[in-house]
Enzyme design. Structure first.
Site, short mmCIF file in Angstrom:
data_model
loop_
_atom_site.label_atom_id
_atom_site.label_comp_id
_atom_site.label_asym_id
_atom_site.label_seq_id
_atom_site.Cartn_x
_atom_site.Cartn_y
_atom_site.Cartn_z
N TYR A 9 8.94 -3.99 7.03
CA TYR A 9 8.86 -3.32 8.32
C TYR A 9 9.80 -4.10 9.24
CZ TYR A 9 4.32 -1.05 7.16
OH TYR A 9 3.30 -0.30 6.61
N SER A 69 5.93 0.60 1.25
CA SER A 69 6.87 -0.15 2.09
C SER A 69 6.97 -1.60 1.64
CB SER A 69 6.45 -0.11 3.56
OG SER A 69 6.69 1.17 4.10
N HIS A 102 5.26 6.53 -0.44
CA HIS A 102 6.12 5.36 -0.56
C HIS A 102 5.30 4.10 -0.37
CE1 HIS A 102 5.87 6.05 3.75
NE2 HIS A 102 6.16 4.78 3.92
N THR A 109 0.56 4.82 1.87
CA THR A 109 -0.22 5.53 2.87
C THR A 109 -0.62 6.89 2.33
OG1 THR A 109 0.90 4.36 4.65
CG2 THR A 109 -0.23 6.41 5.25
N HIS A 137 0.84 -1.20 0.00
CA HIS A 137 0.00 0.00 0.00
C HIS A 137 0.87 1.25 0.00
CE1 HIS A 137 1.11 -0.47 4.23
NE2 HIS A 137 0.95 0.84 4.33
#
Length: 185
Positions: free
Chosen positions: A124, A121, A119, A44, A42
């Site tokens: 994480y 990702s 961006h 954000t 995704h």
């Protein structure tokens, strides 16, 4: 209306299914090498904000009603300074990308302390700078054309995203809104 408990929500731009599948392959390879939780690909649009469920859904519907689908382009593979921005695809901050976020942030009453950096990702994780660089260059080995990626964003999703939960087990999709295509002249 009963008093609802507020939760943490985010609004995400979702890549189309073919791009999601391609990015998920890269994400999976990175996780197997560097660890970290699994999450949906995704971009954000609105960062973590505390709202009641009804307000969050109402705000998503209102904000997305005025938007059209748009194109996102990958600018580079980058690494960031904290868990949620470990390794990511930097998205070109075109007017459409930036204005979509600004429109949604206004609709949600969201104010960020930092400038918007679109961006997607890929990982994480809390890594050292050396490990991040290794993971970043690994992305380019796993998908040599990933920096040439351009794709249409035609869905915005409301996700419950408790940022304290680094396992992401509590994260869940609440609602997806389809963005209309612009009429080409």
């Amino acid at each position: 209306m009963e008093n609802q408990t507020e939760e943490i929500y985010s609004v995400w731009a979702l890549p189309p299914e073919d791009v999601r599948a391609r990015v998920k392959r890269v994400m999976s390879a990175l996780r197997s090498e560097f660890g970290g939780p699994e999450f949906e690909p995704h971009i954000t649009v609105v960062g973590a904000i505390r709202l009641s469920p009804d307000n969050a859904i109402r705000m998503l519907r209102s904000a997305s009603a005025a938007l059209s689908s748009y194109t996102a382009r990958v600018a580079s593979v980058s690494r960031g300074g904290f868990f949620y921005q470990c390794v990511y695809l930097l998205i070109e901050p075109t007017p459409e990308v930036v204005e979509t976020s600004a429109h949604c942030c206004n609709g949600f009453g969201y104010r960020s302390s930092t400038a918007y950096m679109p961006h997607l990702s890929l990982l994480y994780q809390d890594l050292t700078d050396e490990e991040k660089e290794k993971a970043r260059s690994r992305v380019e080995e796993l998908d040599k054309e990933i920096c040439d990626l351009r794709f249409k964003i035609s869905e915005l999703a409301l996700y419950k995203t408790d940022t304290e939960d680094k396992s992401l087990k509590s994260w869940e999709k609440v609602e997806v809104r389809h963005l209309e295509s612009k009429c080409e002249v």
